[in-house]
Design a protein around this motif. Sequence first.
Motif, short mmCIF file in Angstrom:
data_model
loop_
_atom_site.label_atom_id
_atom_site.label_comp_id
_atom_site.label_asym_id
_atom_site.label_seq_id
_atom_site.Cartn_x
_atom_site.Cartn_y
_atom_site.Cartn_z
N ARG A 123 1.62 -13.59 -3.20
CA ARG A 123 2.77 -13.25 -4.04
C ARG A 123 2.89 -11.76 -4.33
NH1 ARG A 123 2.21 -18.71 -6.54
NH2 ARG A 123 3.97 -19.75 -5.61
N LYS A 124 2.12 -10.96 -3.60
CA LYS A 124 2.19 -9.52 -3.79
C LYS A 124 3.58 -9.02 -3.38
CE LYS A 124 -0.10 -5.20 -2.76
NZ LYS A 124 -1.31 -4.58 -2.27
N CYS A 125 4.09 -8.08 -4.12
CA CYS A 125 5.39 -7.51 -3.81
C CYS A 125 5.40 -6.95 -2.38
CB CYS A 125 5.70 -6.39 -4.80
SG CYS A 125 7.19 -5.47 -4.41
N PRO A 126 6.32 -7.41 -1.54
CA PRO A 126 6.33 -6.95 -0.15
C PRO A 126 6.66 -5.46 -0.02
CG PRO A 126 8.23 -8.35 -0.58
CD PRO A 126 7.36 -8.40 -1.80
N GLY A 127 7.26 -4.88 -1.03
CA GLY A 127 7.59 -3.45 -0.98
C GLY A 127 6.58 -2.56 -1.66
N SER A 128 5.40 -3.11 -1.98
CA SER A 128 4.42 -2.34 -2.76
C SER A 128 3.95 -1.08 -2.04
CB SER A 128 3.23 -3.21 -3.12
OG SER A 128 2.55 -3.65 -1.97
N ARG A 129 3.71 -1.17 -0.75
CA ARG A 129 3.23 0.01 -0.01
C ARG A 129 4.31 1.10 0.01
NH1 ARG A 129 0.48 -0.98 5.53
NH2 ARG A 129 -1.27 -1.37 4.15
N VAL A 130 5.56 0.70 0.25
CA VAL A 130 6.65 1.67 0.25
C VAL A 130 6.80 2.30 -1.14
CG1 VAL A 130 9.16 1.93 0.50
CG2 VAL A 130 7.89 0.53 2.13
N ALA A 131 6.78 1.47 -2.19
CA ALA A 131 6.93 1.98 -3.55
C ALA A 131 5.80 2.93 -3.91
CB ALA A 131 6.99 0.82 -4.54
N THR A 132 4.57 2.59 -3.56
CA THR A 132 3.43 3.45 -3.87
C THR A 132 3.55 4.79 -3.15
OG1 THR A 132 2.00 1.54 -4.25
CG2 THR A 132 0.92 3.62 -3.75
N ASN A 133 3.93 4.76 -1.89
CA ASN A 133 4.11 6.01 -1.15
C ASN A 133 5.26 6.84 -1.71
OD1 ASN A 133 1.92 5.65 0.56
ND2 ASN A 133 3.13 4.52 2.05
N GLU A 134 6.35 6.18 -2.12
CA GLU A 134 7.47 6.91 -2.72
C GLU A 134 7.05 7.57 -4.03
OE1 GLU A 134 10.70 4.13 -3.00
OE2 GLU A 134 11.39 4.61 -0.99
N ILE A 135 6.27 6.88 -4.84
CA ILE A 135 5.78 7.46 -6.10
C ILE A 135 4.97 8.72 -5.81
CG2 ILE A 135 4.17 7.12 -8.02
CD1 ILE A 135 5.01 4.12 -7.93
N LYS A 136 4.07 8.63 -4.83
CA LYS A 136 3.21 9.78 -4.51
C LYS A 136 4.03 10.96 -3.99
CE LYS A 136 -0.92 7.07 -3.63
NZ LYS A 136 -1.88 6.58 -2.65
N VAL A 137 4.99 10.70 -3.12
CA VAL A 137 5.82 11.78 -2.58
C VAL A 137 6.67 12.39 -3.68
CG1 VAL A 137 7.77 12.28 -1.03
CG2 VAL A 137 5.85 10.90 -0.22
N LEU A 138 7.30 11.56 -4.50
CA LEU A 138 8.15 12.04 -5.58
C LEU A 138 7.36 12.90 -6.57
CD1 LEU A 138 10.94 11.95 -7.05
CD2 LEU A 138 10.00 10.03 -8.34
N LEU A 139 6.22 12.40 -7.01
CA LEU A 139 5.40 13.17 -7.95
C LEU A 139 4.92 14.48 -7.35
CD1 LEU A 139 3.23 10.45 -9.73
CD2 LEU A 139 5.03 11.86 -10.73
N SER A 140 4.47 14.42 -6.11
CA SER A 140 4.00 15.64 -5.43
C SER A 140 5.09 16.69 -5.37
CB SER A 140 3.53 15.32 -4.02
OG SER A 140 2.45 14.43 -4.04
N GLN A 141 6.29 16.27 -4.99
CA GLN A 141 7.40 17.22 -4.87
C GLN A 141 7.84 17.74 -6.23
OE1 GLN A 141 8.31 18.02 -1.59
NE2 GLN A 141 9.07 19.78 -2.71
#
Length: 156
Positions: free
Chosen positions: A97-115
């Motif tokens: 039941r893990k969110c299928p978009g979790s990897r995308v969301a985690t990577n987006e968080i990292k990119v957004l915060l970094s920028q």
Amino acid sequence: YLHALIRETHRLTPTTLIAINKTVDVDNLEVHGRKMEKGDVVLLESYSQGMNSDIVENPEEFRPERWLRDAVEARKGSPSEIIDHPFLASPFSQGARKCPGSRVATNEIKVLLSQLVLDWKISSPITELENVRYQQQATIEVKLPCLQFEPRLQPK
């Protein structure tokens, strides 16, 4: 370190208080000395675990270092190891039941915060965590203070 910063943010401000609930489907189940009957509902609630001083040292402090590899290894075999359990470690749940978009969301968080950190100096009039207000609805909603953004580089 960025991953540790995100984990610490999730510990202090989880998206929801109850991460998962299950109904006991066998009779006379015992887990760590707790007896449960068939039909009992069991909840995995992460906020109180992350704020429990018996499990987390100085839980009211924002310390991303507690999620670095050495700190996680030092917790192994102790009661504090519970905070490293996959169901508490991720706001996206685990297993089938893990969110299928979790990897995308985690990577987006990292990119957004970094920028954001690269391009802007971010400040707030609130400097203490206990002064940040929350509202619990279906999820925990943080009442963000006004943030000031100043560009790090001046345009040429």
